[in-house]
Design a protein around this motif. Structure first.
Motif, PDB file in Angstrom:
ATOM      1  N   ARG A 167       9.115 -57.957  15.096  1.00 29.85           N
ATOM      2  CA  ARG A 167      10.066 -56.948  15.559  1.00 29.85           C
ATOM      3  C   ARG A 167      11.332 -56.892  14.706  1.00 29.85           C
ATOM      4  O   ARG A 167      12.219 -56.091  14.964  1.00 29.85           O
ATOM      5  N   THR A 168      11.412 -57.727  13.666  1.00 26.75           N
ATOM      6  CA  THR A 168      12.622 -57.835  12.849  1.00 26.75           C
ATOM      7  C   THR A 168      12.391 -57.275  11.459  1.00 26.75           C
ATOM      8  O   THR A 168      11.414 -57.620  10.784  1.00 26.75           O
ATOM      9  N   ASP A 190      12.490 -47.333  17.125  1.00 24.79           N
ATOM     10  CA  ASP A 190      12.833 -47.057  18.523  1.00 24.79           C
ATOM     11  C   ASP A 190      11.913 -45.980  19.100  1.00 24.79           C
ATOM     12  O   ASP A 190      11.484 -46.059  20.263  1.00 24.79           O
ATOM     13  N   ALA A 191      11.597 -44.965  18.285  1.00 21.84           N
ATOM     14  CA  ALA A 191      10.683 -43.908  18.740  1.00 21.84           C
ATOM     15  C   ALA A 191       9.271 -44.451  18.928  1.00 21.84           C
ATOM     16  O   ALA A 191       8.570 -44.087  19.886  1.00 21.84           O
ATOM     17  N   LEU A 192       8.839 -45.346  18.046  1.00 20.27           N
ATOM     18  CA  LEU A 192       7.509 -45.949  18.178  1.00 20.27           C
ATOM     19  C   LEU A 192       7.414 -46.780  19.452  1.00 20.27           C
ATOM     20  O   LEU A 192       6.402 -46.752  20.161  1.00 20.27           O
ATOM     21  N   VAL A 193       8.456 -47.529  19.751  1.00 18.98           N
ATOM     22  CA  VAL A 193       8.453 -48.402  20.919  1.00 18.98           C
ATOM     23  C   VAL A 193       8.340 -47.595  22.212  1.00 18.98           C
ATOM     24  O   VAL A 193       7.675 -48.019  23.170  1.00 18.98           O
ATOM     25  N   ALA A 204      14.142 -55.204  21.864  1.00 16.28           N
ATOM     26  CA  ALA A 204      14.183 -54.002  21.029  1.00 16.28           C
ATOM     27  C   ALA A 204      13.930 -54.360  19.569  1.00 16.28           C
ATOM     28  O   ALA A 204      14.176 -55.501  19.141  1.00 16.28           O
ATOM     29  N   PRO A 205      13.406 -53.431  18.778  1.00 19.17           N
ATOM     30  CA  PRO A 205      13.267 -53.686  17.342  1.00 19.17           C
ATOM     31  C   PRO A 205      14.615 -54.064  16.745  1.00 19.17           C
ATOM     32  O   PRO A 205      15.652 -53.468  17.082  1.00 19.17           O
ATOM     33  N   ARG A 206      14.598 -55.051  15.882  1.00 18.21           N
ATOM     34  CA  ARG A 206      15.839 -55.574  15.294  1.00 18.21           C
ATOM     35  C   ARG A 206      15.900 -55.212  13.813  1.00 18.21           C
ATOM     36  O   ARG A 206      14.976 -55.520  13.064  1.00 18.21           O
TER      37      ARG A 206
END
Length: 446
Positions: A167-168, A190-193, A204-206
């Motif tokens: 995620r980083t 963020d849109a993919l998640v 959240a993606p970092r």
């Protein structure tokens, strides 16, 4: 030899980046058949590099940022191939075509516009684990890679360290490219998640943006930098200034402050260096770039010109310095090179390269941007509109298609799929041909 049988002079342009493309286009318009214009390039397209981050983020399709050379350069003969060696005395360029067949092209005038490649630093593990961002193959790979990391993370990882690494995403270099990659990348992940029902909502993606400078966009107007910094931080990007990478491994990166960041995604945007080809041309270099006069001619070789990132063009606005390696300079130098090549053939008069700052624009994704056209600082949606208008005006083709993709992106969700067309080994960081995806077994490639 009579006039009827005399061969037209041949102008050979090596490279079809911003400088080479502009040179070819202007020469075609100026000479109007008085000379043969030959363009030597590994691909049959001009790549509009400033929009490459939008390809990696799934906003634009790859062909949108490519412009056909045969389709837009009327009166210019394209030769697909890579320059291998120049014989200045014989006025010959030795080259190899995409299938490995050697060839040679004689010239009466030569324009060297071979551009630049990713700058490498002597940091352990960087060449093995980092991905560059100078060509279309790298953007396509990164788009797939980011999507894959999000999907693997959403599928569940038994090892917490592996989950954290997936995620980083670490971007090194907070110049134009790195800032835009981080800004668009955070929006993309963020849109993919949001499409992943099993994604852990507390993770959240970092994204980290790392640079040794004391601020993002070093060297540009401080108001632009402050706008970009604020947008990045508001979006959730961790901006680490005065920080560098000490080592990179398969498990992550070690920063010089002692922190180890687990990651599978290290994106290298620290800057560019002249194409290594210029080092074997056999002419004087300055900072690795070909020394030229203000008229872009190579001293001692009046038939040879150089422009763009490969040339150390004197900056007449700042005596004693050379022009920065930017697309804006390269394009305008191409126009000057075309005029001076034509002058050397008896058409018009030569002029030195001079420039006035037109301002800069940094696309931060969505409606956000930072721009200062003609010195007027802008931010927010106004800057976003100005930035996209600038790109449409600067592109030599595909304007309608690009605008259509922007409209579709605003109205529809992005397609989150992996095509798997480019693998990691095909886009090594240490390469002198970022425009080509490497193929095992190809002539001269591994």
């Amino acid at each position: 030899m009579t006039t009827a049988t005399r061969r037209r002079p041949r102008v050979l342009i090596v490279g079809a980046g911003f400088a080479g493309y502009r040179t070819a286009r202007e020469l075609s318009r100026t000479l109007r058949g008085r000379a043969e214009i030959v363009l030597l390039n590994p691909t049959d397209y001009f790549l509009y590099l400033p929009l490459l981050p939008q390809v990696a983020a799934g906003i634009l399709e790859p062909r949108r940022v490519t412009v056909s050379l045969p389709g837009t350069l009327r009166g210019v003969r394209l030769v697909l191939g890579t320059a291998e060696r120049i014989d200045l005395d014989a006025r010959t360029v030795h080259c190899t075509d995409p299938e490995g067949t050697p060839g040679r092209i004689d010239y009466d005038r030569l324009v060297l516009a071979v551009g630049s490649v990713s700058k490498l630093l002597p940091i352990p593990g960087i060449a093995e684990h980092a991905t560059g961002f100078r060509g279309l193959p790298e953007a396509l790979y990164l788009r797939d890679h980011v999507t894959r990391q999000i999907e693997l993370m959403a599928a569940g990882a038994d090892d917490p360290a592996t989950a954290e690494a997936r995620r980083t995403f670490v971007v090194v270099g907070a110049g134009y490219t790195g800032t835009e990659v981080a800004a668009h990348g955070k929006m993309f992940t963020d849109a993919l998640v949001r499409k992943q029902p099993h994604w852990p909502r507390d993770r959240a993606p970092r994204w980290l943006l790392v640079d040794v400078a004391d601020r993002v966009l070093p060297g540009l107007d401080e108001r632009l930098a402050a706008t970009a910094d604020r947008v990045l931080r508001d979006r959730g990007v961790e901006v680490r200034t005065r920080t560098s990478v000490k080592e990179s491994t398969a498990d992550g990166v070690l920063l010089d402050d002692g922190e180890f960041v687990p990651t599978r995604s290290l994106i290298w945007c620290v800057g560019v260096r002249p194409d290594p080809f210029v080092s074997q041309v056999g002419v004087p270099l300055q900072q690795g770039r070909i020394v030229v006069t203000p008229e872009l001619a190579v001293p001692g070789h009046p038939e040879v010109f150089a422009c763009g990132d490969a040339a150390a063009v004197p900056d007449l606005a700042r005596p004693g310095e050379i022009t920065p390696m930017t697309a804006q300079h390269a394009s305008r130098q191409g126009k000057t090179a075309a005029r001076n090549v034509a002058a050397s053939l008896g058409l018009g008069t030569a002029v030195p390269y001079r420039h006035d700052a037109l301002g800069f624009a940094v696309d931060l994704g969505g409606v956000k941007a930072a721009a200062n056209p003609f010195g007027v600082p802008l931010s927010g949606p106004v800057a976003g509109a100005v930035t996209r208008g600038y790109h449409l005006a600067a592109m030599p083709g595909n304007r309608v298609r690009v605008a259509a993709d922007w409209l579709l992106d605003a109205a529809l969700p992005r397609q989150a799929v992996q095509l798997g067309l480019v693998r990691s080994w095909q886009v090594p960081l240490d390469t002198d041909a970022p425009e080509l995806a490497h193929t095992r077994g190809a002539p001269g490639k591994e």
